[in-house]
Write a protein that holds these residues in place. Sequence first.
Motif, PDB file in Angstrom:
ATOM      1  N   LEU B 318      -5.307 -18.708   1.551  1.00 10.40           N
ATOM      2  CA  LEU B 318      -4.868 -19.833   2.198  1.00 10.40           C
ATOM      3  C   LEU B 318      -4.202 -19.053   3.500  1.00 10.40           C
ATOM      4  N   LEU B 319      -3.497 -17.945   3.502  1.00 14.73           N
ATOM      5  CA  LEU B 319      -3.116 -17.656   5.049  1.00 14.73           C
ATOM      6  C   LEU B 319      -4.363 -17.076   5.858  1.00 14.73           C
ATOM      7  N   LEU B 320      -5.385 -16.415   5.094  1.00 11.31           N
ATOM      8  CA  LEU B 320      -6.668 -16.187   6.017  1.00 11.31           C
ATOM      9  C   LEU B 320      -7.230 -17.290   6.527  1.00 11.31           C
ATOM     10  N   ALA B 321      -7.399 -18.150   5.535  1.00  8.61           N
ATOM     11  CA  ALA B 321      -8.059 -19.546   6.067  1.00  8.61           C
ATOM     12  C   ALA B 321      -7.372 -20.380   7.285  1.00  8.61           C
ATOM     13  N   LEU B 322      -6.096 -20.401   7.236  1.00 13.67           N
ATOM     14  CA  LEU B 322      -5.236 -21.015   8.212  1.00 13.67           C
ATOM     15  C   LEU B 322      -5.298 -20.074   9.537  1.00 13.67           C
ATOM     16  N   PHE B 323      -5.070 -18.592   9.417  1.00 16.02           N
ATOM     17  CA  PHE B 323      -4.946 -18.059  10.546  1.00 16.02           C
ATOM     18  C   PHE B 323      -5.575 -16.736  10.353  1.00 16.02           C
ATOM     19  N   PRO B 324      -7.161 -16.900  10.568  1.00 16.11           N
ATOM     20  CA  PRO B 324      -8.067 -15.828  10.470  1.00 16.11           C
ATOM     21  C   PRO B 324      -7.738 -14.712  11.340  1.00 16.11           C
ATOM     22  N   PRO B 325      -7.991 -13.364  10.784  1.00 15.58           N
ATOM     23  CA  PRO B 325      -8.034 -12.263  11.766  1.00 15.58           C
ATOM     24  C   PRO B 325      -8.827 -12.325  12.991  1.00 15.58           C
ATOM     25  N   SER B 326      -8.358 -11.722  13.954  1.00 14.40           N
ATOM     26  CA  SER B 326      -9.111 -11.924  15.254  1.00 14.40           C
ATOM     27  C   SER B 326      -9.673 -10.391  15.699  1.00 14.40           C
ATOM     28  N   ILE B 327      -9.184  -9.303  14.987  1.00 19.09           N
ATOM     29  CA  ILE B 327      -9.565  -7.950  15.406  1.00 19.09           C
ATOM     30  C   ILE B 327     -10.357  -7.494  14.326  1.00 19.09           C
ATOM     31  N   SER B 328     -11.048  -6.516  14.349  1.00 18.91           N
ATOM     32  CA  SER B 328     -11.840  -6.003  13.367  1.00 18.91           C
ATOM     33  C   SER B 328     -10.914  -4.834  12.346  1.00 18.91           C
ATOM     34  N   ARG B 329     -10.226  -4.182  13.357  1.00 19.45           N
ATOM     35  CA  ARG B 329      -9.349  -3.026  12.452  1.00 19.45           C
ATOM     36  C   ARG B 329      -8.131  -2.732  12.942  1.00 19.45           C
ATOM     37  N   PHE B 330      -7.281  -2.535  12.198  1.00 17.03           N
ATOM     38  CA  PHE B 330      -5.822  -2.016  12.763  1.00 17.03           C
ATOM     39  C   PHE B 330      -5.743  -0.616  12.498  1.00 17.03           C
ATOM     40  N   ASN B 331      -4.599  -0.229  13.300  1.00 14.49           N
ATOM     41  CA  ASN B 331      -4.402   1.193  13.129  1.00 14.49           C
ATOM     42  C   ASN B 331      -3.024   1.019  12.288  1.00 14.49           C
ATOM     43  N   LEU B 332      -2.988   1.333  11.217  1.00 15.11           N
ATOM     44  CA  LEU B 332      -1.839   1.402  10.242  1.00 15.11           C
ATOM     45  C   LEU B 332      -0.978   2.760   9.960  1.00 15.11           C
ATOM     46  N   LYS B 333      -0.153   3.027  10.990  1.00 10.56           N
ATOM     47  CA  LYS B 333       0.384   4.295  11.115  1.00 10.56           C
ATOM     48  C   LYS B 333       1.909   4.187  10.039  1.00 10.56           C
ATOM     49  N   LEU B 334       1.836   4.700   9.082  1.00 11.43           N
ATOM     50  CA  LEU B 334       2.982   4.680   8.377  1.00 11.43           C
ATOM     51  C   LEU B 334       3.695   6.138   8.380  1.00 11.43           C
ATOM     52  N   GLU B 335       4.852   6.314   8.901  1.00 10.91           N
ATOM     53  CA  GLU B 335       5.225   7.662   9.035  1.00 10.91           C
ATOM     54  C   GLU B 335       6.361   7.893   7.830  1.00 10.91           C
ATOM     55  N   GLY B 336       6.463   9.161   7.426  1.00  8.91           N
ATOM     56  CA  GLY B 336       7.596   9.274   6.409  1.00  8.91           C
ATOM     57  C   GLY B 336       6.962  10.538   5.508  1.00  8.91           C
ATOM     58  N   LYS B 337       7.873  11.157   4.937  1.00  9.20           N
ATOM     59  CA  LYS B 337       7.561  12.275   3.939  1.00  9.20           C
ATOM     60  C   LYS B 337       8.468  12.127   2.721  1.00  9.20           C
ATOM     61  N   LEU B 338       7.789  12.243   1.648  1.00  6.50           N
ATOM     62  CA  LEU B 338       8.533  12.041   0.431  1.00  6.50           C
ATOM     63  C   LEU B 338       9.973  12.916   0.292  1.00  6.50           C
ATOM     64  N   ASN B 339      10.765  12.605   0.059  1.00  3.57           N
ATOM     65  CA  ASN B 339      12.152  13.261  -0.078  1.00  3.57           C
ATOM     66  C   ASN B 339      11.989  13.937  -1.605  1.00  3.57           C
ATOM     67  N   LEU B 340      12.189  15.320  -1.402  1.00  4.12           N
ATOM     68  CA  LEU B 340      12.097  16.194  -2.546  1.00  4.12           C
ATOM     69  C   LEU B 340      13.323  16.813  -2.779  1.00  4.12           C
ATOM     70  N   SER B 341      14.389  16.413  -2.372  1.00 10.88           N
ATOM     71  CA  SER B 341      15.613  16.851  -2.585  1.00 10.88           C
ATOM     72  C   SER B 341      15.837  16.467  -4.316  1.00 10.88           C
ATOM     73  N   PRO B 342      16.899  17.432  -4.731  1.00  7.52           N
ATOM     74  CA  PRO B 342      16.908  17.460  -6.185  1.00  7.52           C
ATOM     75  C   PRO B 342      17.413  16.072  -6.629  1.00  7.52           C
ATOM     76  N   LYS B 343      18.402  15.480  -5.900  1.00 11.62           N
ATOM     77  CA  LYS B 343      18.941  14.009  -6.090  1.00 11.62           C
ATOM     78  C   LYS B 343      17.646  13.116  -6.122  1.00 11.62           C
ATOM     79  N   ALA B 344      16.951  13.214  -5.020  1.00 11.26           N
ATOM     80  CA  ALA B 344      15.549  12.339  -4.747  1.00 11.26           C
ATOM     81  C   ALA B 344      14.818  12.346  -6.071  1.00 11.26           C
ATOM     82  N   VAL B 345      14.621  13.710  -6.407  1.00 11.42           N
ATOM     83  CA  VAL B 345      13.746  13.914  -7.598  1.00 11.42           C
ATOM     84  C   VAL B 345      14.394  13.196  -8.872  1.00 11.42           C
ATOM     85  N   GLY B 346      15.476  13.487  -8.991  1.00 11.26           N
ATOM     86  CA  GLY B 346      16.457  12.892 -10.241  1.00 11.26           C
ATOM     87  C   GLY B 346      16.013  11.333 -10.313  1.00 11.26           C
ATOM     88  N   LEU B 347      16.145  10.547  -8.981  1.00  7.90           N
ATOM     89  CA  LEU B 347      16.124   9.268  -8.883  1.00  7.90           C
ATOM     90  C   LEU B 347      14.646   8.958  -9.596  1.00  7.90           C
TER      91      LEU B 347
END
Lengths: 167, 543
Positions: B318-347
Motif C-alpha cells: 500500500l505504501l509503495l503504491a501510494l508513495f512510489p520511490p523516486s530514486i533508485s538507491r539509497f545510501n544506508l549508513k548505520l554506524e555503531g559497534k556491538l557492545n562486548l563488555s561483560p554486562k552487555a554479553v550477559g544481556l
Amino acid sequence: METSDIYILCIEDEQEVLDAVVRDLEKLEEQFPVETATSAEEARSVIEKLLENGKKIGLILCDHILPGDNGVELLIELHKNEQLHASKKVLLTGQAGLEDTVKALNEAKLHHYIAKPWNKEDLMSVSVELLTDYVIEQEDDVLPFMGTLDAAKLSEFIRSGRNVSDS
Amino acid sequence: MKSGFLGLTKTQLAGLVLGVFGLFLPFLLPLASLSIAGHIGLGIFFMAAIFWMFEPIPIYATSMLVIFLQVVLLSSQGPVYMDAELPLSEPVALEEGQWQIPSSALKNDNTVLLAVEPGETESISVYVVDRNGQHVIVESTELDADTAIITDTGHRLVNYQPNSYTEYLGTLAHPIIILFLGGFMLASASVKYNLDKNLTRYLLGPFGSKPRYIVLGLMLVTAMLSAFMSNTATAAMMVTVILPIIAQLEPGDRFKFGLALAIPIAANVGGITTPIGTPPNAIVIAALSEYGIDISFTDWIIVAAPLVVVMLVFAWWLLLALFPPSISRFNLKLEGKLNLSPKAVGLYAIFAATVLLWVTENQHGIPSSMVAFLPVAALVTGRILDKSDIRKLPWDVLWLMAGGISLGIGMDKTGLAVWMISGFDWGAMGYITLILTFSIVAIAMSNFLSNTVTATLLMPLVISMQASGIMGDDFNLLIIGVVVAVACSLAMALPISTPPNAIAMSTGIIRTKDMAKVGVIVGVVGVLIILAYAVFYWPMVTN
C-alpha cells in the motif's frame, strides 16, 4: 505549530543588528516567541515580565558591548537567577576579549560563543541544538518540538530516556 | 483550551463531572435485576470508562482509582461488606403444603428468594394464602422446613459473595503483569546497551539499498523489535534510522511520507505478534485465563504471527503504491559497534535464553510468566540494570493493565458483565456478524482511546457472552478474544491513536491526512483479514 511558552531573548544595542538576528531566527519564532532588549536594563525588565507571566526563557543571545552593564556581566547576573539556570546562554559578539569570554564561560556557564559577523546557518543550527538540549532537560513531553528542533536527537532521547510507552 | 480550573481543558472538566456523576448514576435508576454490588460495579465501570475517554486524570491514575474503589466498596473487608450478613429465616410449617414466612421475604411478584450457595440465590414462585401483618401464609411445594429464606430481598449480599481485597490488589502481580515486567526489563536493558540499534543494523544489511526493499526491511525489523519491546520505544528508535534516509530525498518528494508512515504501522502491527508485544494482548490473555483458557506464548505466536505477516506485506504494498520511490538507491549508513563488555554479553545471553524459552513454551511447558522472572532476577543480579534503570521502567503501564484486569474481575464477580449483555439479543447475530461487530467496534474505539483501555472495556462483555451461554456452541471465546486484541492494535488513523503514530507525526514529515488515509485503509482491510482468519485459520489452530 503551536506556540510554546519557551521564549528566545535577544539582547543587542544596535537596532539593525538586532533585526538581523531576529530575521535569521524567523523559522523558530513560530514555536519560540522572540523578545528583544537593547540594554541590560531593558533585558532585566523583559525577563521579569516573562517570568511573572509563567513563561520560560530557553535561549538568551547576548551582545557584549551594551550601554550600562556589559553582556558578560549581565549573563553572570542572570545565571544567578534560579529560574534562568537552565536557559541556554550565547555570547554573540565581536568585541569580547579572552578575559571576558573566559569569565562568561566559568561564571555564567556560557554555552556558545558566536563571533560577529555570523553566518545565518551557524546561528540557526546553534540555536536549534541549544533549544533541543533545553527541551530535553526541561520539558516532560518533547514530541511537540520534533518538527522544529533536532528530531533525531529528540527521538533518541525518547528511546533512551524510556519516558514514553505504549498505552 | 485551558479552562483555568485545576488546569483542565473544558473537555477534561466535563469528563471529571460526568465521571463522578457516573459513579452514582446506577443508584439513581435502580435496576431491578442487578445486585447492589452490581450497581456499585456499574458505577465504577461508568466512572472508569468516562475518565479513560476524557482523561481528566491520567489513564493509569484511573486504573489505580478503580482498584481503590473496588477494595473499599466491593471487597469483603471494605466498609460496605465488612460486617454484612445475609438475613435468613426458615419457613414455619402450618397445615398441608402451607408455610408461614416473614412478609419482608415476599417480593411484589409473589416470589421468594432462597439462599443456595454463598452469592447464589434461587427464586421460587409461591401462592399467597393469607397476609397477617408481619407474616404471610404461602403455599408451595418447593419449601422445606430447613430452606433458607432471604428475609430482606434488597440486601446487599443478595446474589453477591464479596471476595478478599487481596484479589484486587493482587492484580499488580498477576502472571501476565509479571510477564510484561520481564519484557520491560529486557527492553530497558537492550536500550541501555544499544542491542536494539545493533540488531537493526545487522538485520537491515541484507535488504540492500533499493528503496522498496529498504522499506520492507525497515517494516520487518520494526515489527520484529516491537514484538518484544514497546511499540513506542521501537518507533522512536526507528525514527532515528529513517531521518538520514529522508535527508537524501528532494524536499518535495512524496516517498518520504511512505517511509515515515512505515514505522508507526509496522510498530503497531508488530506488537500483535507476541503476548508481550503490546498491553491489549495482556488484557485479553488475563481475561481468558480468569475463565480457564490459558494461552501459551507459543500458541499466541501461532495464532497471531501469520496475521501480522499478511498485514505487513499488505501495508508495504500500500505504501509503495501510494508513495512510489523516486530514486533508485539509497545510501544506508548505520554506524555503531556491538557492545562486548561483560554486562552487555550477559544481556545477550539472558535475552536469547528468555526468548528461546518463551517461544518453546509448548515443548517444555514452563509458563511464560515464570520464565519472565528469569530476566527480572538475572538482570539485576548481574547488575546489568541498576536501581535508576528499575525506577525508569514504565510502571504506569503495569498499573494501567492491573486496573484493567481488576475491573474485569469486579464486573464478573458482581454479575455486572452478564447483566450488561443480557439486554441485547446476541443470539440473533451469526458468528460472522459477531466478529465483524467486535472488530469494527474495537478499531473504532481504539482510534480515539488507548488500546489497552479499549481491550479492558470490551473483554468483560466477550467473557460474559460465553459465561451466559447466549451464543450457544457457535461461540469460541478464544477467537473472539484474539479478534479484540488484534483489532485494538490495528487502529492507527490518527496521531492520537497510538504513541508510535504521535512520534511519527511529530517529526513533521507526514501530514495528518496521509496518516488518516493510510490508517483507514489499513483498518478496513484489517477487519477483512481478521474475518478471514477467524473463519478459516483460527478455528483450525485453536481446537
